[in-house]
Design an enzyme around this catalytic site. Structure first.
Site, PDB file in Angstrom:
ATOM      1  N   ASP A 189      89.103   9.098  23.756  1.00 19.30           N
ATOM      2  CA  ASP A 189      87.773   8.828  23.210  1.00 19.30           C
ATOM      3  C   ASP A 189      87.880   8.115  21.865  1.00 19.30           C
ATOM      4  OD1 ASP A 189      88.950  11.214  22.425  1.00 19.30           O
ATOM      5  OD2 ASP A 189      87.248  12.456  22.946  1.00 19.30           O
ATOM      6  N   GLU A 195      81.228  12.281  21.485  1.00 18.90           N
ATOM      7  CA  GLU A 195      80.559  13.291  20.663  1.00 18.90           C
ATOM      8  C   GLU A 195      79.087  13.438  21.019  1.00 18.90           C
ATOM      9  OE1 GLU A 195      82.045  15.327  18.896  1.00 18.90           O
ATOM     10  OE2 GLU A 195      83.980  14.421  18.424  1.00 18.90           O
TER      11      GLU A 195
END
Length: 385
Positions: A74, A133
Site C-alpha cells: 500500500d 487507510e
C-alpha cells in the site's frame, strides 16, 4: 540492478518525505515509476488504471509459468503531524507515513528489483495500491478489473510492519490475522423543547444514552466470550444550549470482528436494538453501516501453512506465530476474492502504528526482502500435490 541495502534505505527515506493521503498519491506514484524504470525491462510489463490513476501494477514474466503470484503493498499516508525531528521527516504538514507504508513500498521494490534481474519461474504481479487507510483502494482496483487477463492473480501475498515485533521478525498465523471493520453512523430524532417542560419534548440524548448502553451489552451478553468483537462509539453530537432539550443526536462509531459472520451479526443486533427503541421512545433512529473493502484478513489455510513452514525452517528467518489483531486492513477484501497470506514484518518502533512518533528500524527492510525472495523461490519450485 538489484537494490542494495543502502539504496533501499535511501528510497524509503525519500518516500517518507513525500507522504500523501488516500487517492492523492501522485508524487508517490511518479517516484515509484522512476525507480522501476531503472530496473531491467526485459521481462517487465506495467499496467495503470485510468479510473484509479495512482495505482501501479508491474508484471514480471516467468520463464515457465504455472501460476500468477501477486504481491501487494500500500502507498498512502495518514493525517498525522510527525514529531520525530528527522532529517528526512515528512515535508507535508499534517501528513505522515505513520503506518509504515513507506517501508511496505520499499520492501516491494527490493523484491521487484531482484526478479527484474533474476527471471522468476512463475509470473509475478506487483500491486502498488493506493487508498488503504480509507477509500478501500483494494476493492476499487478489484472492481475495476485490475486483476484480469495477463494480470490475473492466482494467489496474493502482502506484509504489514509491526511496531511491537523485533526488527526483521516475520510474524504470521493461519486463520484471521486482522479484524474486519465497519463504520457505523446513527441519527436519532426526537423532539426539542424547553428544559423545564420535558413532558412536551422527546429527549434524544436520553434515547442515545439508552441506545449506547444497550448496544454495549451485545459484546458482553450476545456473543460467545471465546470469540472476538468490538463496538465503539467515539463521537457524539447533540444539543445547542444547557436549557434546551436536544431533538437530534448524531453518533459515529466502529464495529470490528475477526470473521465476516461476526460483523454481520453485530450489525443485525444493533439494528434490532434501534427498532426496539424507536417503539419504546416513539422516535426515529436511522443507521448507516459502511464496510467498504475492510473485510477480515483471513489467511488461506493451505497457502499460509506452506508460508509458515518455510519461514520456520529457514534458519536465516526469525519467525513468530502471532495472535489476531483488531486493527483493520483492506487487503482483507482481496483475500476474500483471491486466496493468499498476509504477514507481519517486525520494525521495533518506540512509537505505535498511527502515532506521530512512529519510527521503524530500517534494518527490517532488507530482512523482509530476503525472506520474501526466499519464500517465492521456494513456492515457485514447489510441485503441487
Amino acid at each position: 540492478m538489484v537494490l542494495s541495502e543502502t539504496e533501499l534505505i535511501d528510497i524509503r527515506r525519500h518516500l517518507h518525505t513525500i507522504p500523501e493521503l488516500s487517492l492523492e498519491e501522485f508524487k508517490t506514484h511518479d517516484y515509484l515509476k522512476q525507480v522501476i524504470s531503472k530496473f531491467s525491462q526485459v521481462n517487465m510489463e506495467i499496467k495503470e488504471l485510468p479510473e484509479l490513476p495512482t495505482a501501479l501494477l508491474v508484471l514480471i514474466k516467468g520463464s515457465n509459468p504455472k501460476r500468477n503470484i501477486g504481491y501487494r503493498c500500500d502507498m498512502d499516508a495518514l493525517p498525522v503531524n510527525e514529531t520525530n525531528g528527522l532529517k528526512y521527516a515528512s515535508q507535508t504538514k499534517g501528513v505522515m507515513h505513520a503506518c509504515g507504508h513507506d517501508i511496505h513500498m520499499t520492501v516491494a521494490l527490493g523484491i521487484l528489483s531482484y526478479y527484474a534481474e533474476h527471471q522468476p519461474k512463475d509470473n509475478l504481479i506487483f500491486f502498488f495500491q493506493p487508498a488503504e487507510e480509507s477509500q478501500s483502494g483494494g476493492r476499487k482496483a478489484y472492481d475495476l478489473g485490475a486483476f484480469s487477463k495477463r494480470f490475473q492473480v492466482d494467489e496474493f501475498y502482502g506484509l504489514h510492519d509491526n511496531a511491537q515485533l523485533k526488527t526483521g521478525v516475520i510474524g504470521c498465523r493461519n486463520g484471521t490475522l486482522f479484524a474486519g471493520t465497519t463504520e457505523v453512523n446513527v441519527d436519532i430524532k426526537g423532539k426539542s423543547g424547553h428544559a423545564a417542560y420535558p413532558q412536551l419534548a422527546n429527549d434524544s440524548i436520553v434515547i442515545a444514552a439508552n441506545f449506547i448502553e444497550q448496544v454495549q451489552t451485545i459484546i458482553s451478553r450476545n456473543i460467545d466470550p471465546t470469540r472476538c468483537g468490538v463496538i465503539t462509539f467515539g463521537k457524539i453530537e447533540a444539543g445547542v444550549i444547557r436549557n434546551v432539550i436536544a431533538g437530534k443526536v448524531h453518533l459515529e462509531g466502529t464495529i470490528r470482528g475477526l470473521t465476516q459472520s461476526m460483523i454481520e451479526y453485530l450489525r443485525l443486533r444493533i439494528s434490532e436494538i434501534a427498532e426496539g427503541l424507536e417503539k419504546s421512545f416513539n422516535c426515529s433512529i436511522k443507521i448507516n453501516f459502511n464496510q467498504g473493502g475492510y473485510y477480515p484478513v483471513e489467511n488461506d489455510p493451505v497457502l499460509t501453512k506452506r508460508f509458515i513452514e518455510y519461514m520456520q525452517q529457514n534458519k536465516a528467518v526469525d519467525f513468530e506465530e502471532t495472535a489476531p489483531a483488531m486493527t483493520g486492513e483492506d487487503f482483507g477484501y482481496l483475500l476474500n476474492k483471491i486466496p493468499g497470506t498476509m504477514f507481519w514484518l517486525g520494525v521495533e518502533s518506540p512509537g505505535a502504528l498511527h502515532s506521530a512518533d512512529f519510527l521503524p528500524h530500517e534494518e527490517a527492510i532488507e530482512q523482509g526482502v530476503k525472506a520474501m525472495v526466499g519464500f517465492l523461490n521456494y513456492r515457485m519450485n514447489l510441485e503441487e500435490k
